[in-house]
Design an enzyme around this catalytic site. Structure first.
Site, PDB file in Angstrom:
ATOM      1  N   ASN A 181       0.834  -1.199   0.000  1.00  0.00           N
ATOM      2  CA  ASN A 181       0.000   0.000   0.000  1.00  0.00           C
ATOM      3  C   ASN A 181       0.874   1.257   0.000  1.00  0.00           C
ATOM      4  O   ASN A 181       1.785   1.377  -0.813  1.00  0.00           O
ATOM      5  CB  ASN A 181      -1.006  -0.028   1.152  1.00  0.00           C
ATOM      6  CG  ASN A 181      -2.238  -0.864   0.825  1.00  0.00           C
ATOM      7  OD1 ASN A 181      -2.808  -0.736  -0.256  1.00  0.00           O
ATOM      8  ND2 ASN A 181      -2.634  -1.730   1.724  1.00  0.00           N
ATOM      9  N   SER A 182       0.643   2.190   0.905  1.00  0.00           N
ATOM     10  CA  SER A 182       1.293   3.494   0.786  1.00  0.00           C
ATOM     11  C   SER A 182       2.773   3.508   1.150  1.00  0.00           C
ATOM     12  O   SER A 182       3.435   4.529   0.956  1.00  0.00           O
ATOM     13  CB  SER A 182       0.541   4.530   1.627  1.00  0.00           C
ATOM     14  OG  SER A 182      -0.675   4.863   0.990  1.00  0.00           O
TER      15      SER A 182
END
Length: 214
Positions: A38-39
């Site tokens: 993800n981020s």
């Protein structure tokens, strides 16, 4: 183990310097299986950008439009690369997760991350078509706000400046030099646009190596 079950933990790895103190996987995880970062993907892109600044491939004081003319009329066009990396650009990109009308949610539709009911039928398809449609908001310029799309724009800039895919840049400047044990993956949409903001998958061991590198 009880905490891992309660909080849906897929893997835990504890380091003291280079020494692995604890490593365990749960559910479908394993030492060789990549996991969506993800981020944390944004940090990988930031590392690549730093390397490219160091070798003179990009200049943080030049604008997005300088490297990607297709974004000249977008909200990012006049912003310097430094402001984009700092998420202090002037794009009118909004990221409010419960609000399914915000730019972030519409980006998910464009890149094919979702085909939910809130996706417009006639919306742009793919990142290369989507990001040029984001307008500018001068009131946001210079002020920090979390904007995943700015990292995607930076990924586009890095590709344009070097003529190389983002995956190859990550491999050359981060993954191989840090001695990664396994391959990583990066999601691309139907247009070939790489999801620089949340699309990288890697093993837990190699994520730990990235932590040591930093």
């Amino acid at each position: 183990d009880a905490l891992a079950e309660e909080f849906y933990v897929d893997g835990i790895l504890l380091l003291n310097g280079n020494d692995v103190l604890f490593e365990k996987y749960y559910g479908h995880g394993s030492e060789s299986k990549p996991h969506l970062m993800n981020s944390i993907s944004k940090s990988v892109v930031g590392l690549v950008a730093g390397k490219l600044v160091g070798d003179g491939s990009i200049d943080l004081d030049k604008t997005v439009a300088h490297y990607v003319p297709a974004l000249a009329d977008s909200g990012w066009g006049p912003d310097t690369l430094r402001s984009v990396l700092d998420m202090r650009d002037g794009s009118d990109y909004s990221e409010i997760y419960p609000d399914f009308t915000t730019t972030f949610r519409l980006q998910d539709c464009a890149i094919g991350w979702t085909d939910a009911d809130y996706c417009p039928e006639d919306g742009p398809k793919g990142g290369y078509a989507f990001f040029p449609t984001i307008p500018r908001n001068e009131e946001k310029a210079g002020k920090f706000s979390y904007r995943s799309g700015s990292t995607d724009v930076m990924g586009w800039v890095l590709e344009a400046a070097t003529g190389q895919p983002l995956a190859e840049l990550i491999s050359r400047h981060v993954w191989k030099p840090m001695g990664a044990e396994f391959d990583a993956n990066i999601t691309v949409d139907s247009s070939g646009f790489p999801l620089a903001d949340h699309g990288v998958s890697a093993t837990l061991r190699d994520l730990a190596r990235m932590g040591l590198l930093i």
